[in-house]
Design a protein around this motif. Structure first.
Motif, short mmCIF file in Angstrom:
data_model
loop_
_atom_site.label_atom_id
_atom_site.label_comp_id
_atom_site.label_asym_id
_atom_site.label_seq_id
_atom_site.Cartn_x
_atom_site.Cartn_y
_atom_site.Cartn_z
N GLY A 276 54.99 4.26 89.62
CA GLY A 276 55.54 3.05 89.12
C GLY A 276 55.08 1.88 90.11
N ILE A 277 55.10 2.22 91.43
CA ILE A 277 54.56 1.10 92.22
C ILE A 277 53.31 0.41 91.74
CG2 ILE A 277 54.20 0.66 94.72
CD1 ILE A 277 56.07 2.81 95.54
N ALA A 278 52.41 1.41 91.71
CA ALA A 278 51.04 0.95 91.11
C ALA A 278 51.05 0.24 89.65
CB ALA A 278 50.14 2.08 91.04
N CYS A 279 51.84 0.63 88.76
CA CYS A 279 51.90 0.03 87.48
C CYS A 279 52.52 -1.60 87.79
CB CYS A 279 52.89 0.82 86.71
SG CYS A 279 52.32 2.23 85.96
N VAL A 294 48.99 5.56 75.50
CA VAL A 294 47.97 6.02 76.25
C VAL A 294 48.68 6.82 77.43
CG1 VAL A 294 46.01 5.77 77.96
CG2 VAL A 294 46.15 4.64 75.75
N GLY A 295 49.71 6.26 78.06
CA GLY A 295 50.47 6.82 79.22
C GLY A 295 51.15 7.95 78.54
N TYR A 296 51.80 8.03 77.41
CA TYR A 296 52.50 8.98 76.95
C TYR A 296 51.44 10.16 76.20
CZ TYR A 296 57.12 10.56 75.25
OH TYR A 296 58.24 11.11 75.06
N GLY A 297 50.49 9.76 75.99
CA GLY A 297 49.45 10.94 75.63
C GLY A 297 49.03 11.70 77.16
N ALA A 298 49.01 10.94 77.89
CA ALA A 298 48.41 11.64 79.34
C ALA A 298 49.81 12.61 79.66
CB ALA A 298 48.14 10.47 80.54
N LEU A 299 50.96 12.07 79.56
CA LEU A 299 52.08 12.82 79.97
C LEU A 299 52.04 14.49 79.25
CD1 LEU A 299 54.86 13.20 81.45
CD2 LEU A 299 55.84 12.15 79.19
N VAL A 300 51.98 14.02 77.77
CA VAL A 300 51.85 15.54 77.09
C VAL A 300 50.72 16.33 77.55
CG1 VAL A 300 51.36 16.36 74.77
CG2 VAL A 300 52.78 14.40 74.80
N LEU A 301 49.58 15.90 77.90
CA LEU A 301 48.67 16.47 78.49
C LEU A 301 48.83 17.36 79.74
CD1 LEU A 301 45.45 14.72 77.69
CD2 LEU A 301 46.27 16.80 76.65
N ALA A 327 56.04 7.12 84.66
CA ALA A 327 56.36 5.97 85.29
C ALA A 327 55.89 4.84 84.49
CB ALA A 327 55.93 5.75 86.52
N PRO A 328 54.48 5.00 83.82
CA PRO A 328 53.84 3.92 82.96
C PRO A 328 54.86 3.94 81.69
CG PRO A 328 52.25 5.26 83.85
CD PRO A 328 53.56 5.90 84.43
N ALA A 329 54.78 4.96 81.07
CA ALA A 329 55.81 4.86 79.87
C ALA A 329 57.20 4.34 79.91
CB ALA A 329 56.06 6.33 79.06
#
Length: 424
Positions: A276-279, A294-301, A327-329
């Motif tokens: 979250g800090i980076a985002c 994109v962020g949600y896809g990474a979360l699923v993987l 955090a990105p989502a």
């Protein structure tokens, strides 16, 4: 409005500028203490009820009822705060939550039947103060029309995750090293102190009825299609939190190291916090709806690999990765709310999303507890994947909706006001 848009493209002040906003610290510090219920409540209930009943299913059911009650009542709390002011909601609500939590604790220690614990869990969850959404609503008023709003959204996500680092660690340490009831007692005390101090900061709260009394009274933020899509996505994120809490508690108990539960969950939450800090430090060029998918896809993987982890180091690494994908989502979803919802319904909109996380967490805790009791050790690690995969499918099917804020429906065609105004 043109000047505002231009400034947001040419400059992007950072966290330092944000925290120098006049009056910010007067609501941030007490608000952080009062956020602890969302971070401590579920794990404290799971650990206490598991200790008194010996069943993860019973512990999961009590925690789930608490989460469902919070999810159902949170939007009403937000709507009342929009209409009557935050202070009017918090002054009676904060003591009510503390008393309800202490009543649940007393019943659990008295070996009350499960139905009594579930009955006490209803007011405990229903009265959780919605501090996070209220802080976001205060930022929205303080920073309206400035390029700091995206930074504020990221900062709030980081603050939430810091609470999820501190809260579970504190709750687990108290429940395992002091007393099984110490987690809930401390949660009640922090809520009471932090919530009342937060309510006392009247100067920074949004004016009651912001955006028009009629709008606040008759229109729900859930009527906005994009908010409904985001709520589904946040349900999936809640399943990650709930599934990880039960799965990690069961895993660490199975290896004879229950104290590692808070450490492993803290690693998961730390990944979320640092991501979250980076985002918040990145000036994003991609559209928010694309970042969300994109962020949600990474979360699923990342969640798909949890079931295969059978050692503490591997589980810590995967937990860190899953946390970094959450955090990105979250940040993107909260940022989209700023464009989708008028100021007079924004607290309610934030509470719908917070409530969706709580509801997803409650369902995940219930399912994960059943899986651990009736299937193999580690079966609860399947829950985060089971919750996020359908949510990703919904985002892929309906992703244009969150990115289509209704900016021109309340004014003459061609005038791009972000909020309803009187037509000149």
């Amino acid at each position: 409005m043109a000047s505002t848009v231009t400034s947001s493209k040419t400059s992007r002040p950072g966290y330092g500028h944000l925290l120098r906003t006049h009056g910010a610290w007067t609501f941030l510090l007490p608000g952080f203490a009062a956020r602890q219920p969302f971070a401590m409540l579920t794990i404290s209930i799971v650990l206490l009820v598991r200790h008194t009943t010996g069943s993860y299913a019973a512990a999961g059911a009590a925690a789930a009822v608490t989460g469902v009650s919070m999810a159902l009542f949170a939007p009403w709390s937000g709507r009342l705060a929009d209409r009557f002011g935050q202070r009017a909601v918090l002054i009676p609500g904060v003591p009510a939550h503390a008393l309800a939590g202490l009543a649940l604790t007393a019943l659990a220690l008295a070996d009350a039947p499960l139905w009594a614990l579930l009955a006490a869990a209803v007011p405990t969850g229903a009265s959780v103060p919605q501090i996070g959404p209220m802080v976001r609503a205060r930022w929205a008023v303080q920073l309206r029309g400035t390029p700091l709003m995206n930074t504020a959204a990221a900062f709030e996500s980081v603050t939430d995750e810091l609470a999820f680092v501190v809260g579970p660690l504190l709750a687990t340490a108290l429940c395992t090293a002091v007393d099984p009831a110490a987690g809930l007692v401390t949660e009640a005390a922090l809520t009471l102190a932090g919530g009342l101090l937060f309510a006392a900061r009247k100067s920074t709260q949004p004016p009651a009825g912001t955006g028009g009394h009629a709008r606040v009274k008759h229109a729900s933020a859930l009527r906005v299609p994009g908010v409904r899509v985001l709520a589904v996505a946040f349900l999936g994120i809640g399943s990650v939190f709930g599934g990880m809490q039960v799965a990690l508690a069961a895993f660490t108990e199975s290896i004879g190291e229950p104290g590692l539960n808070g450490v492993l969950y803290g690693v998961f939450a730390a990944g979320n916090m640092f991501s979250g800090i980076a985002c918040g430090a990145v000036a994003w060029k991609a559209a928010p709806q694309r970042r969300l998918v994109v962020g949600y896809g990474a979360l699923v993987l990342a969640a798909a690999g949890l079931w295969a982890a059978h050692s503490v180091p591997l589980l810590a690494g995967l937990g860190l990765l899953v946390g970094m994908c959450v955090a990105p989502a979250l940040i993107t979803g909260y940022t989209l709310v700023e464009d989708l919802v008028p100021a007079g319904a924004r607290t309610e909109a934030f509470t719908w999303l917070t409530g969706a996380v709580a509801l997803g967490q409650a369902g995940a805790v219930t399912v994960a507890g059943q899986l651990e009791d009736h299937l193999w050790d580690g079966a609860a690690f399947l829950v985060p994947l089971g919750g996020t995969a359908p949510a990703l499918a919904t985002l892929l099917a309906l992703r244009p909706r969150p990115a289509a804020p209704p900016r021109t429906r309340t004014v003459a065609r061609g005038v791009g006001h972000r909020e309803p105004v009187t037509v000149d």
